[in-house]
Write an enzyme that holds these catalytic residues in place. Structure first.
Site, PDB file in Angstrom:
ATOM      1  N   THR A   1      -5.062  13.220   6.121  1.00  0.00           N
ATOM      2  CA  THR A   1      -3.671  13.340   6.584  1.00  0.00           C
ATOM      3  C   THR A   1      -3.584  14.409   7.672  1.00  0.00           C
ATOM      4  OG1 THR A   1      -2.966  12.729   4.379  1.00  0.00           O
ATOM      5  CG2 THR A   1      -1.289  13.682   5.808  1.00  0.00           C
TER       6      THR A   1
ATOM      7  N   LYS B   1       0.853  -1.197   0.000  1.00  0.00           N
ATOM      8  CA  LYS B   1       0.000   0.000   0.000  1.00  0.00           C
ATOM      9  C   LYS B   1       0.878   1.233   0.000  1.00  0.00           C
ATOM     10  CE  LYS B   1      -4.097   1.986   0.450  1.00  0.00           C
ATOM     11  NZ  LYS B   1      -3.745   2.784  -0.743  1.00  0.00           N
TER      12      LYS B   1
ATOM     13  N   LYS C   1       5.458   1.966  -2.785  1.00  0.00           N
ATOM     14  CA  LYS C   1       5.390   3.368  -3.233  1.00  0.00           C
ATOM     15  C   LYS C   1       5.634   3.407  -4.728  1.00  0.00           C
ATOM     16  CE  LYS C   1       5.071   7.563  -1.361  1.00  0.00           C
ATOM     17  NZ  LYS C   1       4.401   7.865  -0.093  1.00  0.00           N
TER      18      LYS C   1
HETATM   19  N1  GLU Z   1       0.734   9.009   0.075  1.00  0.00           N
HETATM   20  C1  GLU Z   1       0.179   8.881   1.372  1.00  0.00           C
HETATM   21  C2  GLU Z   1       1.249   8.492   2.378  1.00  0.00           C
HETATM   22  O1  GLU Z   1       2.411   8.720   2.144  1.00  0.00           O
HETATM   23  C3  GLU Z   1      -1.045   7.973   1.395  1.00  0.00           C
HETATM   24  C4  GLU Z   1      -0.796   6.547   1.035  1.00  0.00           C
HETATM   25  C5  GLU Z   1      -2.053   5.717   0.921  1.00  0.00           C
HETATM   26  O2  GLU Z   1      -3.111   6.219   1.199  1.00  0.00           O
HETATM   27  O3  GLU Z   1      -1.923   4.550   0.539  1.00  0.00           O
HETATM   28  O4  GLU Z   1       0.974   8.044   3.451  1.00  0.00           O
END
Ligand code: GLU
Length: 415
Positions: free
Chosen positions: A176, A56, A92
């Site tokens: 976030t 994820k 990622k």
């Molecule tokens: N890009 C965000 C992070 O760094 C969200 C990642 C997600 O929701 O999978 O946490």
């Protein structure tokens, strides 16, 4: 991570699982631009670890996104999902490009090409991407659409951070900031600090930074400074995030109420007691709480000792270098690390994924209360570990995350 791995006295076999990702996928995306020329963009999907669940993590579109950066960010995601104890691993993605130099149609082509390049490696039960730097709900919608087209499936859970009209979750856009806000409130409360007496500076006025400014302002904190890549504004008396947002919408920059580029209306600034600052200067301003909410590696050995804040809440991923971290330990600065502070995003992604799989739709209140519960449990686990082991919150978060990952790997029989 290395220091923690060492301190936990892992075996060589255990250590190896934290040193390298399980898979690194690399492709070059060929995009035909509207002017007829063709560009080739390096693209990556790094799958760090899936012991606890599907990989994820977001996909960023940025000129500096390269294999090393994406690898480091994938490892952070694995720790992050473990710290908040949601059933995912970590991964990622990145495309090395500057989306600000592309048209909307070209960005859509990049999004679709990315999915075609990596479609065999992603899927609701395999690897579930999401937004990150410069990637939006609209981009997530194109990606889901492309995935469903290519695989001839209905797959709302293949990606999170989608628009509400296309399988998104309420509260994902603010998640976030909301998660970071819950942690900060809990921490200030426990330390008997009154928001009304606290000042905050926020670097970055994107999704995370802007929402955070609103939450803090509404809770009584004084937001003294905000900035974006083009600069920012500082007023010891506090600024109004609603006005900043309005002018950013109109002019494209948070300083847009007073400045056009580097030319500022000094008379008006004086009247409002506002100063123009750079995106670097904001880090060193007098304030109680500093919130880096933009890019990585902005707090370094060079500027760490000039930082006046006593609390740093990392809404960005990787804003503090290890050298700066070591300096903060001697200065008694409390850093709430990215793997905890910004985990609200991936937590609500988990809720979105759950809704995509079950067909349910959660209310905003449900999302908000579950987010609060999950993130504060993560925070308490980290705080406990920090107190027990007398280590920094970053060290404690890594140790909580690594231990949970090891447990899953052992149960699976990998170790
Ligand atoms: N890009 C965000 C992070 O760094 C969200 C990642 C997600 O929701 O999978 O946490």
């Amino acid at each position: 991570m290395h220091i923690v791995v060492k301190k936990l006295q892992l075996t060589d076999a255990e250590k190896a699982l934290f040193e390298e990702p399980q898979f690194i996928h690399k492709k070059s995306l060929k995009i035909k631009k509207e002017d007829g020329s063709t560009i080739e963009l390096p693209a990556f999907r790094v799958q760090f670890n899936n012991a606890r669940g599907p990989f994820k993590g977001g996909i960023r579109f940025h000129p500096l996104a390269d294999e090393d950066e994406v690898k480091a960010l994938a490892a952070l995601m694995a720790i992050k999902t473990a710290v908040v104890n949601i059933p995912f691993g970590g991964g990622k993605g990145g495309v090395q490009c500057n989306p600000k130099e592309l048209t909307k149609a070209e960005v859509q082509k990049v999004a679709r090409a990315y999915i075609r390049a990596f479609q065999d490696h992603i899927g609701p039960d395999i690897d579930c991407p999401a937004p990150d730097v410069n990637t939006t709900p609209a981009i997530m919608a194109w990606m889901r659409d492309e995935y469903e087209k290519q695989t001839k499936s209905y797959s709302p859970a293949v990606i999170t951070g989608k628009p509400l009209a296309f399988g998104g979750s309420l509260g994902r856009d603010t998640a976030t900031a909301r998660g970071g806000f819950f942690i900060l409130q809990e921490m200030m409360d426990r330390e008997a600090l009154d928001p009304e007496e606290l000042t905050v500076a926020i670097q970055g006025f994107g999704n995370a930074g802007a929402h955070m400014a609103h939450y803090l302002h509404n809770a009584g904190y004084t937001v003294v400074a905000v900035s974006d890549s083009q600069g920012g504004v500082y007023s010891p008396e506090g600024i109004d995030p609603v006005r900043i947002q309005k002018y950013k919408g109109k002019t494209g920059s948070v300083a847009g109420e007073y400045c056009e580029g580097s030319v500022c209306d000094i008379g008006r600034m004086k009247m409002d007691n506002v100063q123009h600052i750079t995106n670097e200067e904001i880090l060193e301003l007098p304030c109680d709480i500093l919130i880096p909410a933009a890019l990585d590696n902005v707090i370094t050995a060079d500027n760490a000792k000039n930082i006046k804040a006593k609390y740093i809440l990392e809404l960005a991923n990787g804003p503090t270098t290890p050298e700066a971290d070591a300096i903060f330990e001697t200065m008694n600065v409390r850093v709430i690390p990215d793997v905890l502070a910004n985990a609200g995003g991936v937590t609500v992604s988990y809720f979105e994924w759950t809704q995509g799989r079950s067909g349910e739709q959660w209310t905003k209140e449900q999302v908000d209360s579950e987010l609060k519960r999950v993130i504060l449990e993560g925070y308490k686990a980290v705080r406990r570990e920090a107190r027990r082991e007398k280590v920094s919150y970053r060290h404690a978060a890594f140790s909580v995350g690594i231990k949970r990952m090891l447990e899953a790997m052992k149960v699976r029989g990998w170790l």
